[in-house]
Design a protein around this motif. Structure first.
Motif, PDB file in Angstrom:
ATOM      1  N   UNK A 265      42.758  58.559 114.015  1.00 19.97           N
ATOM      2  CA  UNK A 265      41.642  57.620 114.081  1.00 19.97           C
ATOM      3  C   UNK A 265      40.969  57.707 115.448  1.00 19.97           C
ATOM      4  N   UNK A 266      39.692  57.328 115.540  1.00 22.18           N
ATOM      5  CA  UNK A 266      38.958  57.422 116.807  1.00 22.18           C
ATOM      6  C   UNK A 266      39.616  56.590 117.910  1.00 22.18           C
ATOM      7  N   UNK A 267      39.668  57.145 119.116  1.00 23.15           N
ATOM      8  CA  UNK A 267      40.190  56.402 120.258  1.00 23.15           C
ATOM      9  C   UNK A 267      39.237  55.255 120.584  1.00 23.15           C
ATOM     10  N   UNK A 268      39.803  54.085 120.795  1.00 22.23           N
ATOM     11  CA  UNK A 268      38.987  52.919 121.135  1.00 22.23           C
ATOM     12  C   UNK A 268      39.539  52.274 122.401  1.00 22.23           C
ATOM     13  N   UNK A 269      38.653  52.049 123.377  1.00 20.86           N
ATOM     14  CA  UNK A 269      39.025  51.351 124.603  1.00 20.86           C
ATOM     15  C   UNK A 269      38.282  50.025 124.618  1.00 20.86           C
ATOM     16  N   UNK A 270      39.022  48.932 124.747  1.00 20.97           N
ATOM     17  CA  UNK A 270      38.418  47.604 124.708  1.00 20.97           C
ATOM     18  C   UNK A 270      38.200  47.072 126.115  1.00 20.97           C
ATOM     19  N   UNK A 271      37.007  46.568 126.355  1.00 20.80           N
ATOM     20  CA  UNK A 271      36.661  45.954 127.632  1.00 20.80           C
ATOM     21  C   UNK A 271      36.332  44.490 127.378  1.00 20.80           C
ATOM     22  N   UNK A 272      36.969  43.607 128.123  1.00 22.47           N
ATOM     23  CA  UNK A 272      36.769  42.174 127.937  1.00 22.47           C
ATOM     24  C   UNK A 272      35.311  41.822 128.196  1.00 22.47           C
ATOM     25  N   UNK A 273      34.660  41.234 127.200  1.00 22.44           N
ATOM     26  CA  UNK A 273      33.283  40.796 127.350  1.00 22.44           C
ATOM     27  C   UNK A 273      32.256  41.903 127.334  1.00 22.44           C
ATOM     28  N   UNK A 274      32.675  43.155 127.155  1.00 19.36           N
ATOM     29  CA  UNK A 274      31.736  44.277 127.209  1.00 19.36           C
ATOM     30  C   UNK A 274      31.777  45.144 125.950  1.00 19.36           C
TER      31      UNK A 274
END
Length: 324
Positions: A265-274
């Motif tokens: 699955x695609x790599x996902x990086x989560x940024x708080x509020x962004x």
């Protein structure tokens, strides 16, 4: 078949009996389909283990027969033997095939006689055919349209999963994989979110390692600085991977399936509020053979993981005092 179903319902009303609500029927068919798919997954394992799929298939068919009898208002159906349903309900099909499946299950459970892999595959195909035929005949519902997504109680997981299913149906396979990955990330976040105490999850295994080692190396002797930097980086990355493995395993999620899911699955990086940074379709296509089958595997993995976590979910704030 749909017309026949509703005509039968009207006939039952005339004699003073109301068939089950269609929402209830669909919900129970969802559980039946889940059992069936669990059996299919089991049947793909090595031969000595695959035989136990017969247990899942039998339970699945038995649950369906009970639903049909209850919906038709049959009396004393709880006392019927497995094969008696075909005698009492003349519209059921594939009697001989289901009897063969039952006999193989009896041989396995009560006599320790393991079926061959070909026997298991045959039963898997026959059970699937039985459900497709009889769900349509008895309830006017296409078995393929029954979505297991309804088994998921977390709205933040169910919503992207529904989109993933629709994307797959529309041929938008990359988008389907993206939504599955988002759904799984939401699942872990939601589950841990109700397990917080003093701003930390009680499910946390150690602390995630960042890049503080860079300052340590800079302040140390410049001799062998590059080697030190590489060593600390490897230690930090390994530690974070071990935390990830330990958490997934401790939550009861199948790690082998998780490893595949994470890889395809695609790599996902989560940024708080962004928002999220998501790997592009072009990038994913370079390393993954994207297919409808793969999308289906990923969707089913998220559903299975959600069902497992729902079995032991709780809100920690109900048990602990103080700031959460």
């Amino acid at each position: 078949a749909t017309v026949t179903y509703w005509q039968d319902t009207l006939n039952l009303i005339k004699v003073g009996y109301m068939a089950l609500d269609k929402t209830i029927i669909t919900k129970r068919l969802t559980y039946i389909k889940y059992l069936y798919q669990q059996g299919v997954e089991q049947s793909k394992l090595p031969e000595v283990i695959a035989g136990f799929a017969l247990m899942q298939f039998h339970d699945c068919i038995e649950m369906f027969l009970l639903l049909v009898a209850e919906n038709l208002g049959k009396k004393d159906y709880a006392k019927w033997s497995f094969m008696q349903y075909w005698t009492e309900i003349g519209t059921l099909t594939m009697r001989d095939a289901m009897n063969t499946m039952k006999q193989r299950r009896v041989s396995l459970k009560h006599h320790g006689s393991f079926p061959s892999h070909d026997d298991v595959v045959e039963c898997s195909i026959n059970v699937g055919t039985f459900l497709h035929e009889n769900v349509q005949n008895q309830f006017g519902i296409d078995f393929d349209t029954i979505s297991l997504v309804d088994l998921v109680s977390y709205e933040s997981v169910r919503s992207p999963l529904s989109i993933a299913v629709q994307n797959m149906a529309d041929g938008k396979l990359y988008d389907s994989l993206v939504q599955s990955r988002i759904a799984f990330s939401n699942l872990l976040e939601d589950y841990e979110g109700t397990k917080m105490h003093w701003y930390h999850s009680i499910l946390e295994i150690g602390k995630k390692q960042g890049d503080k080692y860079k300052n340590f190396v800079k302040n140390a002797s410049l001799k062998n600085a590059n080697n030190n930097m590489a060593w600390f980086k490897e230690i930090s990355e390994t530690t974070n991977e071990l935390r990830d493995v330990a958490k997934i395993t401790a939550l009861g999620i199948d790690f082998k399936k998780y490893a595949l899911f994470k890889a395809v699955t695609p790599h996902i990086i989560r940024f708080i509020g962004e928002g999220d940074s998501i790997e592009s379709e072009e990038s994913l296509s370079k390393r993954v053979n994207i297919s409808e089958d793969l999308c289906n595997i990923c969707i089913n993995f998220v559903i299975e993981s959600a069902v497992r976590l729902q079995e032991t979910d709780y809100d920690l704030s109900e048990y602990l005092k103080g700031e959460m």
